[in-house]
Design a protein around this motif. Structure first.
Motif, PDB file in Angstrom:
ATOM      1  N   PHE A 556      11.764 -22.788 -12.840  1.00  0.00           N
ATOM      2  CA  PHE A 556      13.147 -22.395 -13.092  1.00  0.00           C
ATOM      3  C   PHE A 556      13.852 -22.304 -11.746  1.00  0.00           C
ATOM      4  O   PHE A 556      13.329 -21.716 -10.795  1.00  0.00           O
ATOM      5  CB  PHE A 556      13.191 -21.045 -13.809  1.00  0.00           C
ATOM      6  CG  PHE A 556      14.580 -20.460 -13.870  1.00  0.00           C
ATOM      7  CD1 PHE A 556      15.514 -20.957 -14.775  1.00  0.00           C
ATOM      8  CD2 PHE A 556      14.964 -19.439 -13.010  1.00  0.00           C
ATOM      9  CE1 PHE A 556      16.797 -20.436 -14.814  1.00  0.00           C
ATOM     10  CE2 PHE A 556      16.239 -18.907 -13.057  1.00  0.00           C
ATOM     11  CZ  PHE A 556      17.162 -19.415 -13.958  1.00  0.00           C
ATOM     12  N   VAL A 557      15.056 -22.893 -11.649  1.00  0.00           N
ATOM     13  CA  VAL A 557      15.750 -22.946 -10.364  1.00  0.00           C
ATOM     14  C   VAL A 557      17.192 -22.481 -10.522  1.00  0.00           C
ATOM     15  O   VAL A 557      17.779 -22.554 -11.611  1.00  0.00           O
ATOM     16  CB  VAL A 557      15.717 -24.363  -9.751  1.00  0.00           C
ATOM     17  CG1 VAL A 557      14.294 -24.785  -9.439  1.00  0.00           C
ATOM     18  CG2 VAL A 557      16.376 -25.380 -10.676  1.00  0.00           C
ATOM     19  N   LEU A 558      17.768 -22.024  -9.404  1.00  0.00           N
ATOM     20  CA  LEU A 558      19.167 -21.608  -9.342  1.00  0.00           C
ATOM     21  C   LEU A 558      19.969 -22.666  -8.600  1.00  0.00           C
ATOM     22  O   LEU A 558      19.571 -23.120  -7.520  1.00  0.00           O
ATOM     23  CB  LEU A 558      19.294 -20.259  -8.633  1.00  0.00           C
ATOM     24  CG  LEU A 558      18.688 -19.058  -9.363  1.00  0.00           C
ATOM     25  CD1 LEU A 558      18.805 -17.804  -8.510  1.00  0.00           C
ATOM     26  CD2 LEU A 558      19.371 -18.840 -10.707  1.00  0.00           C
ATOM     27  N   VAL A 559      21.105 -23.055  -9.180  1.00  0.00           N
ATOM     28  CA  VAL A 559      21.922 -24.137  -8.629  1.00  0.00           C
ATOM     29  C   VAL A 559      23.392 -23.710  -8.657  1.00  0.00           C
ATOM     30  O   VAL A 559      23.762 -22.754  -9.342  1.00  0.00           O
ATOM     31  CB  VAL A 559      21.727 -25.435  -9.448  1.00  0.00           C
ATOM     32  CG1 VAL A 559      20.298 -25.947  -9.327  1.00  0.00           C
ATOM     33  CG2 VAL A 559      22.099 -25.214 -10.915  1.00  0.00           C
ATOM     34  N   PRO A 560      24.272 -24.427  -7.940  1.00  0.00           N
ATOM     35  CA  PRO A 560      25.710 -24.133  -7.993  1.00  0.00           C
ATOM     36  C   PRO A 560      26.297 -24.529  -9.346  1.00  0.00           C
ATOM     37  O   PRO A 560      25.634 -25.209 -10.141  1.00  0.00           O
ATOM     38  CB  PRO A 560      26.281 -24.977  -6.853  1.00  0.00           C
ATOM     39  CG  PRO A 560      25.301 -26.068  -6.647  1.00  0.00           C
ATOM     40  CD  PRO A 560      23.961 -25.489  -6.962  1.00  0.00           C
ATOM     41  N   PRO A 561      27.550 -24.128  -9.632  1.00  0.00           N
ATOM     42  CA  PRO A 561      28.133 -24.453 -10.943  1.00  0.00           C
ATOM     43  C   PRO A 561      28.273 -25.947 -11.196  1.00  0.00           C
ATOM     44  O   PRO A 561      28.309 -26.374 -12.350  1.00  0.00           O
ATOM     45  CB  PRO A 561      29.498 -23.760 -10.915  1.00  0.00           C
ATOM     46  CG  PRO A 561      29.748 -23.412  -9.499  1.00  0.00           C
ATOM     47  CD  PRO A 561      28.434 -23.248  -8.849  1.00  0.00           C
ATOM     48  N   ALA A 562      28.345 -26.742 -10.142  1.00  0.00           N
ATOM     49  CA  ALA A 562      28.412 -28.199 -10.299  1.00  0.00           C
ATOM     50  C   ALA A 562      27.832 -28.837  -9.050  1.00  0.00           C
ATOM     51  O   ALA A 562      27.813 -28.234  -7.974  1.00  0.00           O
ATOM     52  CB  ALA A 562      29.855 -28.662 -10.528  1.00  0.00           C
ATOM     53  N   ILE A 581      35.229 -44.861  -3.208  1.00  0.00           N
ATOM     54  CA  ILE A 581      33.883 -44.290  -3.240  1.00  0.00           C
ATOM     55  C   ILE A 581      33.683 -43.532  -4.552  1.00  0.00           C
ATOM     56  O   ILE A 581      34.383 -42.554  -4.820  1.00  0.00           O
ATOM     57  CB  ILE A 581      33.659 -43.346  -2.048  1.00  0.00           C
ATOM     58  CG1 ILE A 581      33.791 -44.115  -0.737  1.00  0.00           C
ATOM     59  CG2 ILE A 581      32.300 -42.674  -2.148  1.00  0.00           C
ATOM     60  CD1 ILE A 581      33.715 -43.243   0.486  1.00  0.00           C
ATOM     61  N   PRO A 582      32.718 -43.957  -5.390  1.00  0.00           N
ATOM     62  CA  PRO A 582      32.437 -43.213  -6.629  1.00  0.00           C
ATOM     63  C   PRO A 582      31.523 -42.018  -6.351  1.00  0.00           C
ATOM     64  O   PRO A 582      30.577 -42.103  -5.563  1.00  0.00           O
ATOM     65  CB  PRO A 582      31.737 -44.249  -7.502  1.00  0.00           C
ATOM     66  CG  PRO A 582      31.053 -45.159  -6.524  1.00  0.00           C
ATOM     67  CD  PRO A 582      31.915 -45.191  -5.282  1.00  0.00           C
ATOM     68  N   VAL A 583      31.802 -40.912  -7.005  1.00  0.00           N
ATOM     69  CA  VAL A 583      30.995 -39.701  -6.884  1.00  0.00           C
ATOM     70  C   VAL A 583      30.727 -39.186  -8.297  1.00  0.00           C
ATOM     71  O   VAL A 583      31.661 -38.876  -9.038  1.00  0.00           O
ATOM     72  CB  VAL A 583      31.709 -38.618  -6.057  1.00  0.00           C
ATOM     73  CG1 VAL A 583      30.842 -37.371  -5.957  1.00  0.00           C
ATOM     74  CG2 VAL A 583      32.068 -39.141  -4.672  1.00  0.00           C
ATOM     75  N   ARG A 584      29.460 -39.114  -8.657  1.00  0.00           N
ATOM     76  CA  ARG A 584      29.094 -38.593  -9.973  1.00  0.00           C
ATOM     77  C   ARG A 584      29.010 -37.070  -9.891  1.00  0.00           C
ATOM     78  O   ARG A 584      28.333 -36.515  -9.018  1.00  0.00           O
ATOM     79  CB  ARG A 584      27.762 -39.180 -10.436  1.00  0.00           C
ATOM     80  CG  ARG A 584      27.354 -38.751 -11.851  1.00  0.00           C
ATOM     81  CD  ARG A 584      26.100 -39.489 -12.295  1.00  0.00           C
ATOM     82  NE  ARG A 584      26.348 -40.912 -12.378  1.00  0.00           N
ATOM     83  CZ  ARG A 584      26.889 -41.525 -13.422  1.00  0.00           C
ATOM     84  NH1 ARG A 584      27.243 -40.817 -14.495  1.00  0.00           N
ATOM     85  NH2 ARG A 584      27.084 -42.828 -13.414  1.00  0.00           N
ATOM     86  N   VAL A 585      29.680 -36.389 -10.808  1.00  0.00           N
ATOM     87  CA  VAL A 585      29.732 -34.925 -10.829  1.00  0.00           C
ATOM     88  C   VAL A 585      29.067 -34.436 -12.109  1.00  0.00           C
ATOM     89  O   VAL A 585      29.359 -34.942 -13.203  1.00  0.00           O
ATOM     90  CB  VAL A 585      31.187 -34.420 -10.744  1.00  0.00           C
ATOM     91  CG1 VAL A 585      31.233 -32.899 -10.864  1.00  0.00           C
ATOM     92  CG2 VAL A 585      31.833 -34.880  -9.444  1.00  0.00           C
ATOM     93  N   ARG A 586      28.185 -33.457 -11.965  1.00  0.00           N
ATOM     94  CA  ARG A 586      27.511 -32.869 -13.126  1.00  0.00           C
ATOM     95  C   ARG A 586      27.758 -31.368 -13.146  1.00  0.00           C
ATOM     96  O   ARG A 586      27.664 -30.699 -12.112  1.00  0.00           O
ATOM     97  CB  ARG A 586      26.009 -33.140 -13.088  1.00  0.00           C
ATOM     98  CG  ARG A 586      25.228 -32.343 -14.132  1.00  0.00           C
ATOM     99  CD  ARG A 586      23.759 -32.667 -14.148  1.00  0.00           C
ATOM    100  NE  ARG A 586      23.499 -33.943 -14.781  1.00  0.00           N
ATOM    101  CZ  ARG A 586      22.292 -34.373 -15.135  1.00  0.00           C
ATOM    102  NH1 ARG A 586      21.230 -33.629 -14.909  1.00  0.00           N
ATOM    103  NH2 ARG A 586      22.135 -35.552 -15.703  1.00  0.00           N
ATOM    104  N   ALA A 587      28.055 -30.838 -14.330  1.00  0.00           N
ATOM    105  CA  ALA A 587      28.244 -29.400 -14.508  1.00  0.00           C
ATOM    106  C   ALA A 587      26.908 -28.744 -14.835  1.00  0.00           C
ATOM    107  O   ALA A 587      26.089 -29.308 -15.559  1.00  0.00           O
ATOM    108  CB  ALA A 587      29.239 -29.131 -15.624  1.00  0.00           C
ATOM    109  N   HIS A 588      26.725 -27.532 -14.322  1.00  0.00           N
ATOM    110  CA  HIS A 588      25.504 -26.772 -14.604  1.00  0.00           C
ATOM    111  C   HIS A 588      25.777 -25.504 -15.392  1.00  0.00           C
ATOM    112  O   HIS A 588      24.875 -24.677 -15.567  1.00  0.00           O
ATOM    113  CB  HIS A 588      24.784 -26.456 -13.291  1.00  0.00           C
ATOM    114  CG  HIS A 588      24.421 -27.680 -12.516  1.00  0.00           C
ATOM    115  ND1 HIS A 588      23.641 -28.678 -13.036  1.00  0.00           N
ATOM    116  CD2 HIS A 588      24.772 -28.101 -11.268  1.00  0.00           C
ATOM    117  CE1 HIS A 588      23.500 -29.658 -12.146  1.00  0.00           C
ATOM    118  NE2 HIS A 588      24.182 -29.324 -11.075  1.00  0.00           N
ATOM    119  N   ARG A 589      27.017 -25.350 -15.846  1.00  0.00           N
ATOM    120  CA  ARG A 589      27.345 -24.275 -16.777  1.00  0.00           C
ATOM    121  C   ARG A 589      28.505 -24.741 -17.641  1.00  0.00           C
ATOM    122  O   ARG A 589      29.228 -25.683 -17.284  1.00  0.00           O
ATOM    123  CB  ARG A 589      27.691 -22.984 -16.039  1.00  0.00           C
ATOM    124  CG  ARG A 589      28.983 -23.022 -15.269  1.00  0.00           C
ATOM    125  CD  ARG A 589      29.228 -21.704 -14.553  1.00  0.00           C
ATOM    126  NE  ARG A 589      30.487 -21.728 -13.841  1.00  0.00           N
ATOM    127  CZ  ARG A 589      30.822 -20.861 -12.895  1.00  0.00           C
ATOM    128  NH1 ARG A 589      29.977 -19.906 -12.553  1.00  0.00           N
ATOM    129  NH2 ARG A 589      31.996 -20.940 -12.303  1.00  0.00           N
TER     130      ARG A 589
END
Length: 686
Positions: A556-562, A581-589
């Protein structure tokens, strides 16, 4: 007609065998899940008895080399299995400069992969893994070059720190300190540093800042694990003077495991998959030679590296009663009823707690001095960190003898500081306490952060405790908590700060040498066992069922909101055309929104356009945003770093997130600065 259970199924599989062979598929048994390093094991009686015998030996060894896969797994398996020593491997580097047979990871990510492969190897051969801050910067032709790039004092300090922390009775070098320029400079440097650390570890004036945490320690002996390879040929080695060497048969057979140490070693070495080091075990005699280099002389006629050393609990002031209790535990051990060893193990546990001052003072008088003909053994238990390690191993052995399953599983693999989280705790006592079928009492339950601070403590109102378990009763309890806003993100600790070419930067002395970062959350379970107290700590994990692999565990790990992901880390810009420049963004909440921003250094030959906003409704949702890099007219050629940030709720998060995921290691999460190196070439293309 009645058929035996399973007979028709066996017939069906036999009938299907030709078809399965055509498909290249054979029915196989599901392998045991791959647990994170340090996760509680579940063992049978043979392993329990082996570990009980290991507790009776109070001694340790340190094997030292330069890289992952340099270690002699035969020697580590023999020291751990045959001599029952706590055996440690100090790899000065994490192998970041190697190649990768199985995937795309190189440099830092390869070091993460190889770190986990080493941890998995130690899980097979029984050793414990340590590292220094040295970075595997690539091939080096000479140790002087290596030591200059490694920042010699830092790596030497780490070797001394590891010796003081693990207190080895003997050190074994993999390489020869007398061969500068004849092999990889890292190899020779590792042996040179080992000899220097051997001489300094017992000196309180060497690296005195470490003495806030550990005490000086002088190992008894240091050896070079030599072989014919270092002599150029088998014939040259046969003719060499071996009067200063001892030999051991690492091909000895371990009946409890049903394997020779050479077979165990091959399974361990085969964990180095990214280097293509799959190995086939051998059987029969296999002689390893240890050349004595320094320390307490070997007695006349010595036939092993430990001859003449006292390696039991009598060497610890007040420790004889612990040794007696462990001997009674072994005498009481019954492979069909492993719980019979528990009463004596609990006495040993109480004795260990007294020695380290956590269970009252010992009532046993200290020895008046060493026995005639033996080296001084009057070790101060308050200064020996090995006792705490033995205490934790003893508690875990009691758990396993009772078949006690204890697990804390998070509801999801990633958590964000400030969010709420549910943990599911499960306890099952599968063997009864031997006295009147007593149950184990759950007396306390705490959730801890990496520093040991209590984040959540169960109370009687939670309904889980106090609770006395009945054998085979499955206790399941859910516990909710809010993750602290200030909690640190999970990522390999040696990559958190920017280091140099040859050395990682790790400011926290306690982290130096550790194989990996502490778990994001731990659970402490306080148990009562027939009037005795025992505490267990285990990392919080996430697990799920995979349709192919079955039960899969990951930390189990702790990450930023995105977080971000870049297609590439280096980009060449030719001429004056803008670059998108493409940047893939993923949400973690859930419900994460913000914008992508970039930053260039002052005087850069580019400017930025087109910052984009994003709004992601659910956890794990993704989108692709863009920044446009526009070359400045007349700026000429140049190279700069473009730093990228996600601005969420007024805070900037500069993280790209990578996962290192293979079936043979637990999945690893790595956070690093989202950075792209831009190089402009002022060319006219016609």
């Amino acid at each position: 007609m009645e058929t035996r259970p399973g007979l028709m199924e066996a017939f069906r599989q036999k009938a299907l065998l030709p078809f399965l062979l055509l498909l290249g598929v054979l029915p196989t048994l599901q392998a045991q899940p791959v647990y994170p390093y340090g996760y509680p094991a579940q063992d049978g009686s043979a392993e329990l008895l082996e570990d009980l015998r290991r507790l009776r030996v109070f001694g340790s060894a340190l094997y030292l080399a330069a890289h992952p896969d340099d270690e002699n797994t035969r020697m580590i398996a023999w020291l751990d299995g045959e001599r029952k020593l706590r055996t440690h491997y100090l790899s000065l580097t994490r192998g970041d400069g190697g190649q990768n047979l199985i995937g795309p990871e190189i440099r830092d990510l390869l070091g993460v992969l190889r770190t986990q492969e080493l941890c998995m190897a130690r899980g097979v051969d029984g050793g414990e893994q340590w590292f220094s801050r040295a970075n595997d910067f690539g091939y080096s032709k000479h140790p002087e070059e290596t030591l200059a790039i490694w920042e010699e004092d830092a790596v030497l300090a780490d070797a001394v720190w590891t010796i003081r922390r693990t207190r080895p009775d003997i050190i074994v070098n993999r390489f020869d300190h007398r061969s500068p320029g004849r092999t990889h400079g890292h190899h020779t440097a590792s042996a040179m540093l080992a000899l220097e650390a051997f001489a300094l570890a017992g000196n309180p004036e060497a690296f005195p800042e470490q003495l806030a945490h550990v005490q000086p320690w002088q190992p008894s002996r240091i050896f070079f694990n030599t072989s014919w390879w270092f002599y150029g040929s088998r014939e040259a080695f046969e003719a060499a003077d071996k009067s200063n060497m001892v030999s051991v048969d690492v091909g000895a057979y371990n009946a409890a495991r049903g394997l020779s140490y050479t077979e165990i070693a091959a399974r361990s070495r085969s964990k180095h998959r990214c280097q293509g080091f799959g190995s086939t075990g051998t059987r029969g005699e296999e002689i390893e030679y240890l050349e004595f280099l320094d320390g307490t002389p070997l007695p006349a006629g010595a036939d092993g590296p430990l001859d003449g050393l006292t390696l039991d609990w009598s060497r610890i002031r007040g420790g004889a009663s612990v040794g007696d209790a462990l001997a009674r535990a072994e005498a009481a051990f019954d492979p069909d009823h492993s719980e019979k060893a528990v009463p004596a193990l609990l006495e040993a546990l109480d004795g260990m707690n007294r020695l380290i001052g956590e269970g009252g003072s010992s009532t046993e008088a200290p020895p008046s001095g060493p026995s005639p003909g033996t080296p001084a053994v009057d070790l101060d238990p308050a200064q020996d960190p090995r006792i705490r390690a033995y205490r934790d191993d003893c508690a875990d052995l009691i758990r396993r003898c009772l078949g006690l399953w204890v697990e804390a599983v998070a509801e999801r693999p990633l958590g964000v500081p400030g969010d709420s989280l549910r943990l599911d705790l499960e306890l099952v006592q599968r063997r009864p306490m031997p006295e009147a079928n007593q149950g184990v009492e759950l007396k306390g339950l705490q959730v801890l952060n990496p520093d040991g601070k209590t984040l959540r403590q169960a109370a009687p109102s939670d309904g889980a405790l106090p609770k006395t378990l009945r054998p085979q009763e499955d206790l399941e309890h859910a516990l909710s908590l809010r993750l602290p806003e200030t909690a640190s993100y999970s990522s390999p600790y040696w990559l958190l700060e920017e280091g140099s070419l040859g050395t990682f930067r790790v400011d926290d002395q306690q982290l130096r040498g550790m194989p990996e970062s502490p778990p994001a959350l731990r659970v402490r379970v306080d148990l009562g066992l027939g009037g005795h107290h025992m505490a267990l700590e285990l990392p919080v994990v996430y697990k799920y069922n995979d349709r192919v692999q079955g039960e899969v565990y990951r930390p189990f790990v702790l990450v930023p909101p995105a977080s971000m992901q870049l297609d590439r880390s280096v980009q060449l810009v030719v001429g004056d055309d803008p670059l998108r420049i493409p940047v893939r963004v993923r949400a973690h909440r859930d419900g994460t929104s913000g914008r992508l921003v970039g930053r260039l250094p002052e005087g850069a030959p580019f400017r930025l356009e087109g910052e984009e906003a994003f709004a992601l409704d659910s956890r794990n949702a993704e989108t692709v945003l863009h920044l446009t890099v526009v070359p400045k007219a007349g700026a000429g050629s140049g190279t700069v770093d473009l730093d990228l940030f996600l601005e969420v709720d007024g805070q900037r998060y500069p993280y790209a997130m990578h996962t290192v995921a293979y079936e043979h290691i637990p999945e690893q999460t790595v956070l690093e600065p989202a950075r792209m190196r831009l190089t402009r070439l002022d060319l006219n293309v016609e």
